[in-house]
Design a protein around this motif. Structure first.
Motif, PDB file in Angstrom:
ATOM      1  N   GLU A 270       0.846  -1.218   0.000  1.00 56.67           N
ATOM      2  CA  GLU A 270       0.000   0.000   0.000  1.00 56.67           C
ATOM      3  C   GLU A 270       0.871   1.254   0.000  1.00 56.67           C
ATOM      4  O   GLU A 270       0.604   2.212  -0.726  1.00 56.67           O
ATOM      5  N   PHE A 271       1.915   1.232   0.810  1.00 56.44           N
ATOM      6  CA  PHE A 271       2.826   2.387   0.856  1.00 56.44           C
ATOM      7  C   PHE A 271       3.540   2.564  -0.485  1.00 56.44           C
ATOM      8  O   PHE A 271       3.657   3.673  -0.993  1.00 56.44           O
ATOM      9  N   LEU A 272       4.003   1.467  -1.062  1.00 52.82           N
ATOM     10  CA  LEU A 272       4.708   1.534  -2.353  1.00 52.82           C
ATOM     11  C   LEU A 272       3.791   2.099  -3.434  1.00 52.82           C
ATOM     12  O   LEU A 272       4.223   2.882  -4.287  1.00 52.82           O
ATOM     13  N   LEU A 273       2.525   1.718  -3.387  1.00 52.68           N
ATOM     14  CA  LEU A 273       1.541   2.207  -4.363  1.00 52.68           C
ATOM     15  C   LEU A 273       1.430   3.732  -4.299  1.00 52.68           C
ATOM     16  O   LEU A 273       1.428   4.410  -5.334  1.00 52.68           O
ATOM     17  N   ALA A 274       1.375   4.247  -3.076  1.00 56.06           N
ATOM     18  CA  ALA A 274       1.294   5.710  -2.902  1.00 56.06           C
ATOM     19  C   ALA A 274       2.609   6.384  -3.294  1.00 56.06           C
ATOM     20  O   ALA A 274       2.622   7.433  -3.951  1.00 56.06           O
ATOM     21  N   LEU A 275       3.726   5.760  -2.926  1.00 57.31           N
ATOM     22  CA  LEU A 275       5.049   6.353  -3.141  1.00 57.31           C
ATOM     23  C   LEU A 275       5.395   6.502  -4.622  1.00 57.31           C
ATOM     24  O   LEU A 275       5.793   7.584  -5.069  1.00 57.31           O
ATOM     25  N   VAL A 276       5.244   5.429  -5.389  1.00 56.03           N
ATOM     26  CA  VAL A 276       5.743   5.448  -6.769  1.00 56.03           C
ATOM     27  C   VAL A 276       4.926   6.339  -7.699  1.00 56.03           C
ATOM     28  O   VAL A 276       5.355   6.659  -8.811  1.00 56.03           O
ATOM     29  N   ALA A 277       3.758   6.770  -7.232  1.00 58.14           N
ATOM     30  CA  ALA A 277       2.939   7.692  -8.035  1.00 58.14           C
ATOM     31  C   ALA A 277       3.487   9.119  -7.970  1.00 58.14           C
ATOM     32  O   ALA A 277       3.066   9.991  -8.728  1.00 58.14           O
ATOM     33  N   THR A 278       4.453   9.358  -7.071  1.00 53.75           N
ATOM     34  CA  THR A 278       4.979  10.716  -6.845  1.00 53.75           C
ATOM     35  C   THR A 278       6.381  10.868  -7.437  1.00 53.75           C
ATOM     36  O   THR A 278       6.941   9.927  -7.979  1.00 53.75           O
ATOM     37  N   GLU A 279       6.897  12.059  -7.271  1.00 52.88           N
ATOM     38  CA  GLU A 279       8.306  12.296  -7.626  1.00 52.88           C
ATOM     39  C   GLU A 279       9.107  12.633  -6.370  1.00 52.88           C
ATOM     40  O   GLU A 279      10.109  13.344  -6.427  1.00 52.88           O
ATOM     41  N   LYS A 280       8.655  12.093  -5.256  1.00 53.79           N
ATOM     42  CA  LYS A 280       9.338  12.336  -3.975  1.00 53.79           C
ATOM     43  C   LYS A 280      10.431  11.286  -3.796  1.00 53.79           C
ATOM     44  O   LYS A 280      10.365  10.402  -2.948  1.00 53.79           O
ATOM     45  N   TYR A 281      11.455  11.418  -4.628  1.00 55.72           N
ATOM     46  CA  TYR A 281      12.531  10.412  -4.683  1.00 55.72           C
ATOM     47  C   TYR A 281      13.385  10.436  -3.418  1.00 55.72           C
ATOM     48  O   TYR A 281      13.398  11.413  -2.666  1.00 55.72           O
ATOM     49  N   GLY A 282      14.126   9.344  -3.203  1.00 53.76           N
ATOM     50  CA  GLY A 282      15.039   9.283  -2.056  1.00 53.76           C
ATOM     51  C   GLY A 282      14.909   7.967  -1.312  1.00 53.76           C
ATOM     52  O   GLY A 282      14.376   6.988  -1.827  1.00 53.76           O
ATOM     53  N   ILE A 283      15.433   7.953  -0.084  1.00 53.17           N
ATOM     54  CA  ILE A 283      15.429   6.748   0.755  1.00 53.17           C
ATOM     55  C   ILE A 283      14.286   6.827   1.756  1.00 53.17           C
ATOM     56  O   ILE A 283      14.056   7.882   2.366  1.00 53.17           O
ATOM     57  N   TYR A 284      13.600   5.722   1.937  1.00 57.45           N
ATOM     58  CA  TYR A 284      12.487   5.640   2.892  1.00 57.45           C
ATOM     59  C   TYR A 284      12.659   4.434   3.797  1.00 57.45           C
ATOM     60  O   TYR A 284      13.135   3.385   3.357  1.00 57.45           O
ATOM     61  N   HIS A 285      12.235   4.601   5.044  1.00 53.26           N
ATOM     62  CA  HIS A 285      12.129   3.477   5.966  1.00 53.26           C
ATOM     63  C   HIS A 285      10.651   3.155   6.107  1.00 53.26           C
ATOM     64  O   HIS A 285       9.861   4.027   6.479  1.00 53.26           O
ATOM     65  N   ALA A 286      10.280   1.924   5.787  1.00 51.79           N
ATOM     66  CA  ALA A 286       8.866   1.549   5.829  1.00 51.79           C
ATOM     67  C   ALA A 286       8.688   0.182   6.478  1.00 51.79           C
ATOM     68  O   ALA A 286       9.060  -0.844   5.915  1.00 51.79           O
ATOM     69  N   SER A 287       8.158   0.205   7.686  1.00 51.95           N
ATOM     70  CA  SER A 287       7.808  -1.025   8.402  1.00 51.95           C
ATOM     71  C   SER A 287       6.524  -0.683   9.152  1.00 51.95           C
ATOM     72  O   SER A 287       6.155   0.480   9.247  1.00 51.95           O
ATOM     73  N   ASN A 288       5.852  -1.695   9.662  1.00 50.86           N
ATOM     74  CA  ASN A 288       4.711  -1.349  10.523  1.00 50.86           C
ATOM     75  C   ASN A 288       5.239  -0.587  11.733  1.00 50.86           C
ATOM     76  O   ASN A 288       6.371  -0.807  12.167  1.00 50.86           O
ATOM     77  N   SER A 289       4.445   0.321  12.243  1.00 51.76           N
ATOM     78  CA  SER A 289       4.938   1.163  13.335  1.00 51.76           C
ATOM     79  C   SER A 289       4.917   0.393  14.673  1.00 51.76           C
ATOM     80  O   SER A 289       4.316  -0.670  14.775  1.00 51.76           O
ATOM     81  N   ASP A 290       5.574   0.960  15.655  1.00 53.44           N
ATOM     82  CA  ASP A 290       5.823   0.366  16.974  1.00 53.44           C
ATOM     83  C   ASP A 290       6.952  -0.672  16.897  1.00 53.44           C
ATOM     84  O   ASP A 290       7.349  -1.077  15.800  1.00 53.44           O
ATOM     85  N   VAL A 291       7.412  -1.084  18.086  1.00 57.10           N
ATOM     86  CA  VAL A 291       8.651  -1.853  18.181  1.00 57.10           C
ATOM     87  C   VAL A 291       8.446  -3.079  19.054  1.00 57.10           C
ATOM     88  O   VAL A 291       7.665  -3.050  20.009  1.00 57.10           O
ATOM     89  N   CYS A 292       9.172  -4.162  18.742  1.00 55.09           N
ATOM     90  CA  CYS A 292       9.109  -5.348  19.594  1.00 55.09           C
ATOM     91  C   CYS A 292      10.370  -6.185  19.398  1.00 55.09           C
ATOM     92  O   CYS A 292      11.142  -5.944  18.470  1.00 55.09           O
ATOM     93  N   SER A 293      10.547  -7.167  20.255  1.00 57.24           N
ATOM     94  CA  SER A 293      11.611  -8.168  20.043  1.00 57.24           C
ATOM     95  C   SER A 293      10.963  -9.362  19.357  1.00 57.24           C
ATOM     96  O   SER A 293       9.735  -9.465  19.291  1.00 57.24           O
ATOM     97  N   TRP A 294      11.778 -10.291  18.861  1.00 59.79           N
ATOM     98  CA  TRP A 294      11.225 -11.510  18.266  1.00 59.79           C
ATOM     99  C   TRP A 294      10.402 -12.274  19.309  1.00 59.79           C
ATOM    100  O   TRP A 294       9.374 -12.883  18.988  1.00 59.79           O
ATOM    101  N   PHE A 295      10.843 -12.247  20.562  1.00 63.59           N
ATOM    102  CA  PHE A 295      10.124 -12.887  21.662  1.00 63.59           C
ATOM    103  C   PHE A 295       8.732 -12.266  21.827  1.00 63.59           C
ATOM    104  O   PHE A 295       7.725 -12.977  21.916  1.00 63.59           O
ATOM    105  N   ASP A 296       8.678 -10.916  21.847  1.00 66.67           N
ATOM    106  CA  ASP A 296       7.387 -10.214  21.964  1.00 66.67           C
ATOM    107  C   ASP A 296       6.478 -10.564  20.780  1.00 66.67           C
ATOM    108  O   ASP A 296       5.271 -10.762  20.936  1.00 66.67           O
ATOM    109  N   PHE A 297       7.087 -10.618  19.599  1.00 68.39           N
ATOM    110  CA  PHE A 297       6.351 -10.903  18.372  1.00 68.39           C
ATOM    111  C   PHE A 297       5.741 -12.305  18.438  1.00 68.39           C
ATOM    112  O   PHE A 297       4.559 -12.513  18.143  1.00 68.39           O
ATOM    113  N   ALA A 298       6.549 -13.274  18.874  1.00 67.35           N
ATOM    114  CA  ALA A 298       6.064 -14.661  18.992  1.00 67.35           C
ATOM    115  C   ALA A 298       4.911 -14.751  19.991  1.00 67.35           C
ATOM    116  O   ALA A 298       3.883 -15.397  19.721  1.00 67.35           O
ATOM    117  N   LYS A 299       5.068 -14.086  21.127  1.00 63.86           N
ATOM    118  CA  LYS A 299       3.997 -14.105  22.139  1.00 63.86           C
ATOM    119  C   LYS A 299       2.705 -13.537  21.567  1.00 63.86           C
ATOM    120  O   LYS A 299       1.613 -14.078  21.776  1.00 63.86           O
TER     121      LYS A 299
END
Length: 283
Positions: free
Chosen positions: A190-219
């Motif tokens: 979904e993000f890529l779809l919005a991004l490539v329609a523009t000319e806002k070139y450069g580097i982007y960081h795109a992951s789901n927001s918030d943070v966890c460890s692999w342990f938290d993720f598994a739980k």
């Protein structure tokens, strides 16, 4: 727009093709239709298709195997990406290259911004970083999108592995000292779809927001799917792997904010959505 998607049979590629097809004319090519390590093939296909955008999802992603298969990792992630960059520049196409949190060494104590220095430690991260450099050097219209901990309905991933292991085990040990952000492929698409329609070139960081460890993720995976498994935390040292993993690979979405894009939803919300879709799918 005319869109060419490489790695169209991969975990992310399949979702990108499915989503983009709703709005654009999409040609999805898997490794059998396009060998990205062959420059002539890349030039020929791009000339034939004349895409406005190339979404480059094809990659060598076997992180541990890359340590003993260095040439192949660089052939695909560096030379293959160079080939597409050359073809994109020749045809005037925009190029969107999917990269990784593994370009960082994981020693940070605050989230990595897009223009922070990279310092990959393993072959996979180094080869993906080489791909970034080639894109930046050879393309005048590029997006580099770094993502992390990717999972989706297609292909193998951490979520599916955990659910599979839980079928015949009542307790699991999961690494708790590696911290980052999971990313649902559909949200990234979904993000890529919005991004490539523009000319806002450069580097982007795109992951789901918030943070966890692999342990938290598994739980969270077991909590959300109602599976009764005891998850125990362990250290990276207890589970030695051939390739080093970044201990801390949280990425700040500075470019998403400053360029006015909508950020990706929290990872737990995305996980719930994924699990519901997984249950109702035959994949």
């Amino acid at each position: 727009m005319k869109v060419l998607v490489t790695g169209a049979n991969g975990q992310l590629g399949q979702d990108v093709v499915a989503l983009f097809q709703k709005q654009h004319q999409v040609t999805g090519l898997g490794r059998h239709e396009l060998d990205i390590t062959n420059l002539e093939q890349c030039l020929r296909q791009v000339e034939l298709i004349q895409p406005d955008v190339i979404v480059h999802c094809a990659a060598y992603t076997a992180v541990d195997q890359a340590e003993s298969d260095e040439d192949q990792a660089y052939l695909v992630n560096a030379a293959g990406t160079r080939n597409l960059a050359v073809a994109a520049e020749k045809s005037g196409s925009k190029l969107c290259y999917i990269s990784t949190d593994y370009v960082f060494d994981g020693q940070a104590t605050a989230p990595y911004k897009e223009y922070d220095n990279t310092n990959p430690t393993g072959v996979y991260g180094k080869s993906k970083r080489a791909g970034e450099t080639l894109v930046q050097t050879l393309c005048s219209r590029y997006f580099i999108v770094r993502t992390s901990w990717v999972y989706g309905l297609h292909g193998n991933n951490f979520v599916k592995t955990m659910l599979k292991l839980a079928k015949d085990r009542d307790r699991l040990k999961v690494v708790s000292d590696q911290v980052g952000s999971p990313t649902f492929t559909e949200d990234l698409a979904e993000f890529l779809l919005a991004l490539v329609a523009t000319e806002k070139y450069g580097i982007y960081h795109a992951s789901n927001s918030d943070v966890c460890s692999w342990f938290d993720f598994a739980k969270a995976i077991f909590e959300e799917s109602g599976v009764n498994v005891i998850v125990e935390p362990c250290t990276t040292e207890e589970f030695p792997r051939p390739a080093p993993r970044p201990k801390y690979s949280v990425m700040d979405h500075l470019a998403i904010r400053t360029n006015g894009f909508e950020d990706l939803r929290p990872w737990r919300e995305a996980l719930k959505d994924f699990l519901a879709k997984l249950e109702s799918s035959s994949i």
